[in-house]
Design an enzyme around this catalytic site. Structure first.
Site, PDB file in Angstrom:
ATOM      1  N   LYS A   1     -46.080 -42.437 -88.000  1.00 58.82           N
ATOM      2  CA  LYS A   1     -47.164 -42.223 -88.964  1.00 58.82           C
ATOM      3  C   LYS A   1     -48.216 -43.335 -88.864  1.00 58.82           C
ATOM      4  O   LYS A   1     -47.959 -44.409 -88.309  1.00 58.82           O
ATOM      5  CB  LYS A   1     -46.585 -42.158 -90.386  1.00 58.82           C
ATOM      6  CG  LYS A   1     -45.545 -41.067 -90.565  1.00 58.82           C
ATOM      7  CD  LYS A   1     -46.118 -39.692 -90.252  1.00 58.82           C
ATOM      8  CE  LYS A   1     -45.238 -38.528 -90.660  1.00 58.82           C
ATOM      9  NZ  LYS A   1     -44.032 -38.332 -89.852  1.00 58.82           N
TER      10      LYS A   1
HETATM   11  C1  PLP Z   1     -44.461 -32.841 -92.940  1.00 58.50           C
HETATM   12  C2  PLP Z   1     -43.352 -33.836 -93.094  1.00 58.50           C
HETATM   13  N1  PLP Z   1     -42.687 -33.901 -94.257  1.00 58.50           N
HETATM   14  C3  PLP Z   1     -41.697 -34.790 -94.450  1.00 58.50           C
HETATM   15  C4  PLP Z   1     -41.323 -35.669 -93.482  1.00 58.50           C
HETATM   16  C5  PLP Z   1     -40.200 -36.618 -93.732  1.00 58.50           C
HETATM   17  O1  PLP Z   1     -40.640 -37.936 -93.672  1.00 58.50           O
HETATM   18  P1  PLP Z   1     -39.583 -39.145 -93.663  1.00 58.50           P
HETATM   19  O2  PLP Z   1     -39.061 -39.254 -92.282  1.00 58.50           O
HETATM   20  O3  PLP Z   1     -40.404 -40.336 -94.075  1.00 58.50           O
HETATM   21  O4  PLP Z   1     -38.534 -38.813 -94.656  1.00 58.50           O
HETATM   22  C6  PLP Z   1     -41.979 -35.647 -92.253  1.00 58.50           C
HETATM   23  C7  PLP Z   1     -41.565 -36.591 -91.192  1.00 58.50           C
HETATM   24  O5  PLP Z   1     -41.986 -36.647 -90.112  1.00 58.50           O
HETATM   25  C8  PLP Z   1     -43.018 -34.720 -92.050  1.00 58.50           C
HETATM   26  O6  PLP Z   1     -43.672 -34.670 -90.876  1.00 58.50           O
END
Ligand code: PLP
Length: 392
Positions: A190
């Site tokens: 990110k």
């Molecule tokens: C659209 C979306 N939602 C949720 C997540 C989950 O993020 P995290 O890995 O910080 O829990 C991601 C992770 O890449 C994502 O791309």
């Protein structure tokens, strides 16, 4: 000039993070400070993040998944309820719906943007629907006016999965302040990363306060407050919460990146337009559409590969790019096609044709502020060489 190896002879890793020296120094300072857990850096990161988004409250957690889970708990979603979302997302968005005992109800996406289609979402509403989770796919804000109106008319909570969209805004308002709660991700790919990490934003003081309790076992006072307070460091369990807190190490790394966000977005924007210019004449490739009403966070540069017009299928192209030292991503294989969702909820191929088409054709090319023009030119050059060969 044609190149046969990536610039500087390295593999172009998909989603390689950019960490300023200040972030590394900030982490070292925390490590030397004697306070590694949730403490003053988390509070400072939350304050700065809330200011950036323009929302009253930000609660730092261990991941975007944790933030999404908490958002559903705060909205009171539970067994017997339904939550509408998009199949064009990462597993976490729908998994958390299952975690609270509710049913994930997918609705189809816009065929061009890949964002949840408000009309398809409305058609999926039943008396059991409690909330809609929109995902600002690739960094492009969803049609939030339509979703706000929809949720008002039907008495639903509106939750933003803003994992891709930290810098995005919709008609002049920042993503993360457009629904009842929003969830951000600081995963390594990110634009701001803390290794792992996430943030919940909300305009509700009540929700923010409960989120702070739920993120740390349901305790009435977290460790920082217990040790800092002069009074007796007592606490109570108010409800069985989770281990979702962020550490000061993570927060210090995140806070140090905040001043760079807009400059990095500008850099990704320039690389994005370089891709657009370089790829516009490749037959069988369609490029992401532009929209002047929004600020796109430029998180994922997704192209579509039309098998009938392009010399290669999307999957062949992934292999060929890998051989040329270029890492790519697929965002996403539509979630309703995954085994768990088919078996547990009866989803089948053919149910969401727009999502399925994107799922088959989409390919994300590398794009981060870590890259420069020569990286993008190498990818463009490689694609042109492949097209020239594929046409023989
Ligand atoms: C659209 C979306 N939602 C949720 C997540 C989950 O993020 P995290 O890995 O910080 O829990 C991601 C992770 O890449 C994502 O791309």
């Amino acid at each position: 000039m044609s190149r046969t190896v990536p610039p500087r002879g390295r593999y172009l890793v998909f989603g390689a993070p950019r960490l300023p020296e200040e972030a590394i120094q900030a982490a070292v300072e925390v490590l030397r400070s004697g306070w590694l857990g949730t403490g003053p850096r988390v509070a400072a990161f939350e304050e700065e993040f809330a200011r950036y988004i323009g929302t009253p409250f930000a609660v730092a957690v261990g991941s975007c998944t944790a933030a999404l889970h908490l958002a559903l708990r705060l909205a009171g979603v539970g067994p017997g309820d339904e939550v509408i979302t998009t199949p064009m997302t990462f597993a976490a968005t729908a998994n958390v719906i299952v975690h609270v005992g509710a049913r994930p109800v997918f609705a189809d996406v816009d065929p061009l943007t890949g964002n949840l289609d408000p009309e398809a979402a409305e058609a999926a509403i039943t008396p059991r629907t409690r909330a809609i989770i929109v995902v600002h796919y690739a960094g492009r804000p969803c049609e939030m006016d339509a979703f706000t109106d929809l949720c008002r008319r039907h008495g639903l909570f509106l939750i933003e999965d803003a994992a891709h969209a930290l810098e995005a805004s919709y008609k002049g308002r920042k993503v993360g302040a457009l629904g009842d709660a929003a969830a951000f991700s600081f995963y390594p790919t990110k634009s701001l990363t803390t290794g792992e990490g996430g943030m919940l934003t909300t305009a509700s003081g009540e929700w923010a306060e409960r989120a702070r309790v739920l993120r740390l076992h349901g305790l009435s006072r977290d460790a920082w407050r217990r040790y800092r307070d002069e009074e007796f460091p007592d606490y109570e369990v108010l409800e069985p919460g989770y281990k979702y807190n962020m550490t000061d190490i993570q927060a210090a790394i995140g806070l140090a990146q905040m001043p760079y966000l807009e400059a990095w977005l500008g850099r990704r924007e320039r690389l994005w337009h370089l891709y657009n210019d370089g790829l516009k004449n490749l037959e069988g490739i369609s490029l992401p559409p532009e929209d002047r009403r929004i600020v796109h966070a430029r998180h994922l540069y997704t192209i579509r590969v039309n098998r009938r017009q392009a010399p290669f299928s999307r999957d062949e192209l992934i292999r060929l790019l890998h051989q040329a030292g270029i890492g790519t991503g697929i965002h996403y294989k539509a979630l309703h096609l995954h085994r768990f969702y088919r078996e547990a909820f009866g989803y089948r191929p053919g149910m969401f044709p727009n999502a399925e088409r994107i799922s088959e054709e989409t390919l994300s090319l590398p794009l981060t502020a870590h890259m420069d023009e020569s990286d993008v030119l190498y990818v463009i050059d490689t694609l042109h060489r492949l097209w020239a060969k594929g046409r023989l």
